[in-house]
Design a protein around this motif. Structure first.
Motif, short mmCIF file in Angstrom:
data_model
loop_
_atom_site.label_atom_id
_atom_site.label_comp_id
_atom_site.label_asym_id
_atom_site.label_seq_id
_atom_site.Cartn_x
_atom_site.Cartn_y
_atom_site.Cartn_z
N THR A 106 39.59 43.47 10.84
CA THR A 106 40.56 44.21 9.34
C THR A 106 41.03 45.66 10.09
N LEU B 297 46.94 48.26 15.66
CA LEU B 297 48.50 47.59 15.59
C LEU B 297 49.19 47.09 16.87
N PRO C 127 50.58 43.50 18.28
CA PRO C 127 51.76 42.98 17.47
C PRO C 127 52.24 41.86 16.78
N HIS C 128 52.51 41.95 15.23
CA HIS C 128 52.98 41.41 14.15
C HIS C 128 54.14 39.95 14.44
N THR D 218 61.71 44.81 10.68
CA THR D 218 61.79 42.99 9.79
C THR D 218 62.59 42.65 9.45
N GLY E 96 57.46 34.69 16.09
CA GLY E 96 58.02 35.54 16.11
C GLY E 96 59.66 35.57 16.01
N THR F 48 54.84 35.41 20.86
CA THR F 48 53.37 36.28 20.86
C THR F 48 52.36 34.85 21.66
N GLY G 7 46.18 36.44 18.79
CA GLY G 7 47.30 37.48 18.38
C GLY G 7 48.83 36.17 18.14
N ALA H 195 51.80 33.36 16.03
CA ALA H 195 52.22 33.32 15.14
C ALA H 195 51.03 32.46 13.88
N ALA I 125 49.90 34.41 10.74
CA ALA I 125 51.01 35.31 9.88
C ALA I 125 52.04 35.45 8.87
N LEU J 264 54.70 37.45 6.16
CA LEU J 264 55.22 38.79 5.01
C LEU J 264 55.59 38.70 3.52
#
Length: 459
Positions: free
Chosen positions: A2, A100, A104-105, A180, A244, A252, A258, A260, A263, A265
């Motif tokens: 984190t 960050l 990437p998110h 987003t 993504g 990704t 790293g 998905a 992950a 939102l």
């Protein structure tokens, strides 16, 4: 791993939102903070900073950041001012930004770039650019059309133009984009606008509003130190697909390195009693958002501890039901809220960017700084879309008057043409490098074809 960014970012958000006051607006404090963090890697580290750059920092300080965030210990004036804006030591901010950007998110595509005007470089500038996150683009300064195209590409098309206008004095430009576009895992139901309550000033202006579906959303009442008891609603995005797909980001992967998997939102809405200052409600919202995926959010109020009846924030009633809940006491929450959209621009120069400019000044000789953010967002029945592009220009004084010779070359009689391959693959010179592929002698020109008369579409 984190990033422990929440407290510094909440502190910066409080400053940014304070400039907008109580008018309708949206912003991305993260987008602005990322640019400051890119500048931070050029700041000298103080003697008092430990090996991790955390001297005097307390990541659990209050959301106003005025307790425990002593990121300027041992730093000089400009670096200390930048640390104060970042809410943490510059070296630590630079590492957080790299974490960050380099991981990437999948639902929050982001980008950063640093461009310089040819001839404005220095050894210090080259060293700083080499230390930037791997994902940060670098290169010569584009023209205005190029900057606008970068903004459109990295904002999912939500921001049409770069927030700053280029001029001859710009020696260095920095940009960040955060975006987003998601669909709710469970779309809202609809309700008459009267569901907002008889005290709502919006109930008479709107026809229909959103109501939480039977499943898939979360809502509760929370006690907060900043804003008292507040109403909370959380809507969650559909999970990222193929690294993504939902947000339109790059693939990704879906493994634990790293990708998905895991992950998400969530969009948190927080309402306080009328009359509570917007700054206090925003601070409460940031506090609640930090805990949004907890099984039992901090400060959650039991409905059996609240009086029955109606307030501007909720109606609480009691009814007989058959239930397997402990003590035969079941708690149910629904929520009604409106659709909304916003498009805004924020002047950021006074929010840490003046200090950032002074930190970068030795690299490019530019001390005059401008920073601005363009942002857009929409929240509706089926999803949420938002994007912010933040730009920073470092400008030099205009050069003294001189003389320039301009040559316009004319190919108005027969001339030679050679098409030659270049091959710099792998960092060296490949077998195709310098190989002529076609050649010719132009002695009979053509007119421009009718199909070519139209200007090309803007990228």
């Amino acid at each position: 791993m984190t990033t422990n960014l929440h407290a510094p970012l909440a502190r910066y958000a409080a400053r940014l939102h304070a400039t907008a006051g109580d008018r309708h607006h949206v912003a991305s404090p993260l987008g602005a903070w990322l640019l400051l963090a890119l500048c931070a890697s050029a700041a000298p580290e103080g003697d008092a900073a430990g090996p991790d750059g955390n001297a005097g920092l307390d990541g659990h300080a209050g959301l106003d950041g005025h307790a425990g965030l002593d990121g300027h210990a041992g730093l000089d004036g400009d670096a200390a001012a930048l640390a104060d804006a970042l809410g943490t030591a510059p070296a630590r901010a630079a590492r957080i930004a790299a974490d960050l950007l380099d991981a990437p998110h999948p639902l929050v595509p982001s980008a950063t770039a640093v461009w310089h005007r040819p001839g404005a470089g220095s050894a210090g500038l080259d060293a700083w650019r080499a230390a930037l996150p791997r994902a940060t683009g670098t290169g010569p300064l584009p023209d205005q059309a190029g900057l606008d195209a970068w903004a459109r590409e990295h904002s999912l098309g939500l921001i049409e133009r770069f927030p700053l206008a280029l001029d001859p004095r710009v020696a260095l430009a920095l940009a960040s984009a955060v975006a987003t576009r998601i669909s709710w895992a469970a779309p809202f139901d609809l309700a008459p606008a009267g569901a907002l309550g008889p005290d709502s000033p919006w109930a008479g202006r709107l026809t229909r509003v959103l109501r939480t579906p039977a499943h898939g959303h979360r809502a509760w009442i929370a006690a907060t130190p900043e804003a008292g008891d507040v109403a909370v609603h959380v809507a969650t995005a559909q999970p990222a697909v193929n690294g993504g797909h939902e947000a339109g980001g790059a693939d990704t992967g879906t493994d634990g390195s790293g990708g998905a998997a895991g992950a998400g939102l969530s969009v948190v809405s927080v309402a306080a009693a009328p009359g509570v200052a917007p700054a206090d409600v925003l601070a409460a919202a940031y506090r609640i958002a930090a805990d949004v995926d907890a099984d039992e959010p901090a400060g959650r109020r039991s409905l059996f501890d609240l009086p029955l009846g109606e307030t501007p924030l909720w109606t609480l009633r009691e009814e007989a039901v058959r239930t397997f809940a402990p003590d035969r006491r079941e708690q149910r929450h629904t929520a009604a809220l409106p659709c909304w959209s916003a498009r805004d621009e924020h002047e950021l120069t006074g929010l840490g960017f003046t200090a950032a400019g002074r930190v970068l000044a030795p690299l490019v000789g530019a001390g005059d700084v401008r920073a601005r953010q363009a942002v857009a967002a929409r929240y509706d029945r089926y999803g949420f879309a938002a994007a912010a592009v933040t730009g920073m220009f470092a400008r030099v004084s205009l050069p003294p008057l001189g003389v320039a010779r301009v040559a316009e070359l004319r190919f108005g009689h027969p001339y030679a043409v050679v098409a030659v391959a270049t091959d710099r693959r792998g960092g060296g010179t490949g077998p195709w490098h310098g190989v002529p592929v076609f050649s010719g002698w132009v002695a009979e020109p053509d007119d421009v074809a009718a199909a070519d008369l139209a200007d090309p579409p803007v990228a």
